[in-house]
Design an enzyme around this catalytic site. Structure first.
Site, short mmCIF file in Angstrom:
data_model
loop_
_atom_site.label_atom_id
_atom_site.label_comp_id
_atom_site.label_asym_id
_atom_site.label_seq_id
_atom_site.Cartn_x
_atom_site.Cartn_y
_atom_site.Cartn_z
N HIS A 227 0.89 -1.29 0.03
CA HIS A 227 -0.05 -0.05 0.07
C HIS A 227 0.88 1.29 -0.14
O HIS A 227 0.54 2.40 -0.43
CB HIS A 227 -0.78 0.04 1.17
CG HIS A 227 -2.16 -1.18 1.10
ND1 HIS A 227 -3.39 -0.80 0.90
CD2 HIS A 227 -2.03 -2.35 1.35
CE1 HIS A 227 -4.08 -1.70 0.80
NE2 HIS A 227 -3.18 -2.87 1.07
N ASP A 434 3.25 9.21 -0.63
CA ASP A 434 2.02 8.45 -0.49
C ASP A 434 1.94 7.33 -1.47
O ASP A 434 2.18 7.62 -2.62
CB ASP A 434 0.68 9.34 -0.34
CG ASP A 434 -0.10 8.51 0.82
OD1 ASP A 434 0.16 7.56 1.21
OD2 ASP A 434 -0.90 9.61 1.20
C1 GDG Z 1 -2.43 3.86 3.11
C2 GDG Z 1 -1.50 4.56 2.33
C3 GDG Z 1 -3.11 4.13 0.36
C4 GDG Z 1 -9.66 9.41 7.67
N1 GDG Z 1 -10.18 10.20 8.50
C5 GDG Z 1 -11.51 9.84 8.77
C6 GDG Z 1 -11.57 8.77 7.87
N2 GDG Z 1 -10.51 8.75 7.01
C7 GDG Z 1 -10.37 7.53 5.91
C8 GDG Z 1 -10.33 8.49 4.68
C9 GDG Z 1 -9.38 7.54 3.60
C10 GDG Z 1 -8.76 6.90 4.63
O1 GDG Z 1 -8.91 7.03 5.96
C11 GDG Z 1 -7.11 7.47 4.50
O2 GDG Z 1 -6.64 6.97 3.29
P1 GDG Z 1 -5.30 7.40 2.60
O3 GDG Z 1 -5.20 6.51 1.42
O4 GDG Z 1 -5.58 8.71 2.27
O5 GDG Z 1 -4.12 7.14 3.48
P2 GDG Z 1 -3.58 6.15 4.60
O6 GDG Z 1 -4.26 5.75 5.68
O7 GDG Z 1 -2.14 6.37 5.07
O8 GDG Z 1 -3.64 4.58 3.57
C12 GDG Z 1 -2.01 5.16 1.18
C13 GDG Z 1 -3.70 3.56 1.21
O9 GDG Z 1 -3.31 2.92 2.38
C14 GDG Z 1 -4.78 2.50 0.58
O10 GDG Z 1 -3.59 1.61 -0.31
O11 GDG Z 1 -3.72 4.96 -0.55
O12 GDG Z 1 -1.20 5.88 0.53
O13 GDG Z 1 -0.54 5.33 3.08
O14 GDG Z 1 -10.35 6.35 3.10
O15 GDG Z 1 -11.78 8.77 4.02
N3 GDG Z 1 -12.97 8.07 7.49
C15 GDG Z 1 -13.86 8.61 8.19
N4 GDG Z 1 -13.95 9.34 9.07
C16 GDG Z 1 -12.64 10.14 9.53
O16 GDG Z 1 -12.61 10.86 10.41
N5 GDG Z 1 -14.99 7.87 7.96
#
Ligand code: GDG
Length: 586
Positions: A227, A434
């Site tokens: 990821h 990322d």
């Molecule tokens: C890893 C990789 C890759 C956040 N706050 C709330 C909330 N979130 C959800 C967002 C989104 C998720 O969390 C964050 O996903 P990201 O992709 O932006 O970042 P990472 O957590 O670092 O994810 C990344 C991912 O894995 C998938 O492969 O894209 O690069 O680092 O879905 O919406 N959701 C809710 N409330 C919150 O307060 N419901």
């Protein structure tokens, strides 16, 4: 074992026997080259034809290399932690957001750490049903969990994989040992699950799980998806035990990356540090054949769009209460785990610059979800962000109590989150690096198609490979000036241009959703047993899988040379394959 006692049939009997050994590679090089020129001349691809006969897939079309339907099989997903599957609870990480729908819809079993530590060895909890899928959790050994999780995984690998070497903790032999021990414990726990046709391992915590599973003689196809990004050879060299790690990753049949850049970096690391070459993204090692492939993770854009509309009714009060606090007409939004890779500090500095030049031009709703707060680097970062927000609010707030930054700790329900995305004129994603970044994609999906906002996106997000400069406004995340200029351009952008960019982005997101992502990975994982392109069969170590696949040689001499090479090879097979061997290689 007598090397000559291995037959073609024995060679095909086990998926593991399709994993060639290095000395076998040379043997098949001639056949491989011959086959390539044959293919170039348009002769029939015999291997393809044979494959269609042996395929486990319903709907597999002969010779096309395409699989129309997924096999009926029990898939096991493994990651460090599993999702809560609670609709009332937020999904606070990308991995959970991605895998939950895949498990609920596909009927897979998802295994991960329970969060409870055991005194001795690993313990499995009873299976829980979630939709069509199931979850099983493992209590992992307390003695190694901290070294594995806080140590090697999150203080060494995480920063290194994001090319932030200055954030790496000093080398610790003990942490690496714990990492291996926990991977071993996960492998033992997994081996106790009775039915498992294929295994899909997730993320950097479990880079060596495939190798541990192979050591337990698990022969099913095993895939791995990373990821995070994969860095260049100079950066990976800084990781203690990087050679072992990379070698152990070659126990996987299929290794998936978010972007082409990550995949290329990985292949380059193998070349520079292990002297291994790849061909068409296939690597041959002493553990066999590993295919590397890009699977850019997606979201369910339609669902996010629906949530956004629902939210404006269901969460109207929550949304307007935030807007009432803001002291201007334009709103930007940032949603991040509170992680130093996410570049929240530079975003706030950019806002400061912007407000200094154009007072009251914009406000920011920053949602920050606490993450890994028991690791000092993270708790420090969280304190720094809080104090930066305070400074900017003090400097640019108005006398009537309005502040330019509303900083909310995460844990919003997903529907409410979609509503906040929708009301924001600018989505600001300024991470330093990322793997993908799902927030960028969610922001786009939640927009009003007739009056969409603009995405400001770090050029170091995996998502920037798909949401290119014609769609999002790309920025250098280390430059607050650059970010400020992009936000300023976003709020000035005419509606026609916003719509044009939005349409291009939403089309891209709809073309490859999270469901396509998981289906494609599984589809590609299963053929790793035998549905590889015909060109690659020549690498398989046994020359070819049966008579129908014996390559056509230009001359009898060439054929004789190839056969002699095969006969001269000393076969080293896993026990299981040896047990099934019958007859000679003649
Ligand atoms: C890893 C990789 C890759 C956040 N706050 C709330 C909330 N979130 C959800 C967002 C989104 C998720 O969390 C964050 O996903 P990201 O992709 O932006 O970042 P990472 O957590 O670092 O994810 C990344 C991912 O894995 C998938 O492969 O894209 O690069 O680092 O879905 O919406 N959701 C809710 N409330 C919150 O307060 N419901």
């Amino acid at each position: 074992m007598d090397p000559s006692s291995v037959s073609f049939a024995a060679a095909t009997a086990s998926p593991r026997t399709s994993r060639a050994r290095p000395e076998q590679l040379k043997v098949n090089q001639a056949a491989f080259e011959a086959h390539l020129s044959e293919a170039a001349q348009g002769r029939p691809r015999q291997a393809d034809i044979e494959l269609s006969r042996h395929s486990v897939f319903a709907g597999h079309e002969a010779g096309s290399g395409m699989v129309a339907q997924q096999p009926d099989m029990q898939l096991i997903l493994v990651s460090n932690r599993v999702s809560s599957f609670d609709a009332g609870k937020p999904k606070t990480g990308g991995l959970a957001a991605a895998l939950e729908p895949a498990v609920e819809r596909s009927g897979a079993v998802w295994m991960g750490a329970s969060g409870t530590l055991s005194d001795g060895s690993e313990q499995l909890t009873p299976l829980e049903q979630h939709g069509k899928g199931q979850v099983v959790k493992v209590d992992l050994p307390a003695a190694h969990y901290a070294g594995f999780y806080h140590g090697y995984s999150n203080s060494t690998l995480w920063p290194a994989l994001h090319s932030l070497t200055e954030r790496m903790s000093p080398e610790s032999e003990e942490h690496y040992n714990s990492y291996c021990e926990i991977n071993r414990a996960m492998a033992r726990a997994l081996s106790r699950l009775r039915k498992r046709d294929a295994i899909w391992v997730h993320d950097y915590h479990l880079l060596s799980l495939g190798k541990e599973l192979r050591e337990l003689t698990i022969e099913q196809p095993i895939g791995f998806f990373l990821h995070t990004p994969w860095p260049n050879p100079d950066v990976i060299e800084r990781v203690p035990h990087h050679l072992n790690l990379m070698q152990s990753m070659l126990a996987y049949d299929l290794v998936g990356f978010q972007t082409r850049r990550d995949l290329n970096n990985f292949l380059r690391c193998l070349q520079v540090h292990l002297g291994m070459e790849s061909r068409s993204d296939v690597v041959i090692s002493e553990q066999g054949l590993t295919r590397c492939q890009v699977f850019p993770i997606g979201i369910d854009p339609q669902q996010f769009a629906e949530y956004a509309v629902e939210s404006l009714v269901e969460y109207r009060q929550e949304i307007s209460s935030i807007q009432d606090k803001l002291n201007c007409t334009k709103l930007a939004i940032g949603v991040d785990r509170l992680d130093y890779t996410k570049g929240i500090d530079n975003r706030i500095k950019a806002l400061d610059l912007l407000l200094t030049n154009k007072p009251h031009s914009i406000s920011l709703l920053q949602i920050g979800t606490s993450s890994r707060a028991d690791i000092p680097a993270y708790s420090e970062y969280q304190r720094d962000i809080a104090s930066l927000v305070e400074d900017v609010n003090r400097k640019h707030g108005s006398d009537d109590g309005c502040e330019p930054i509303t900083y909310r700790k995460g844990h919003f329900p997903q529907v409410e989150l979609a509503g906040h995305y929708r009301t924001a004129d600018v989505g600001v994603v300024t991470l330093l690096r990322d793997g993908m970044n799902l927030v960028a994609k969610e922001y786009v999906a939640a927009q009003d198609p007739n009056d969409p906002g603009v995405l400001v996106l770090s050029k170091f997000a995996g998502a920037a490979e798909e949401l290119n400069e014609n769609m999002a406004l790309h920025v250098d995340p280390t430059s607050p000036d650059d970010i400020a200029a992009a936000i300023s351009a976003a709020i000035e952008m005419p509606r026609e241009e916003r719509i044009e960019r939005y349409r291009a982005m939403i089309n891209t997101l709809e073309a490859y959703t999270i469901h396509d992502w998981s289906k494609e990975f599984v589809r590609e994982l299963y053929p790793s047993r035998g549905a590889l392109p015909a060109d690659h069969f020549r690498y398989l170590g046994f020359g070819w899988l049966n008579e129908a696949q014996v390559p056509m040689y230009a001359t009898v001499e060439e054929l004789n040379v190839a056969v002699k090479h095969v006969q001269d090879t000393r076969w080293i097979l896993p026990e299981s394959a040896a047990g099934r061997s019958r007859g000679g290689l003649d």
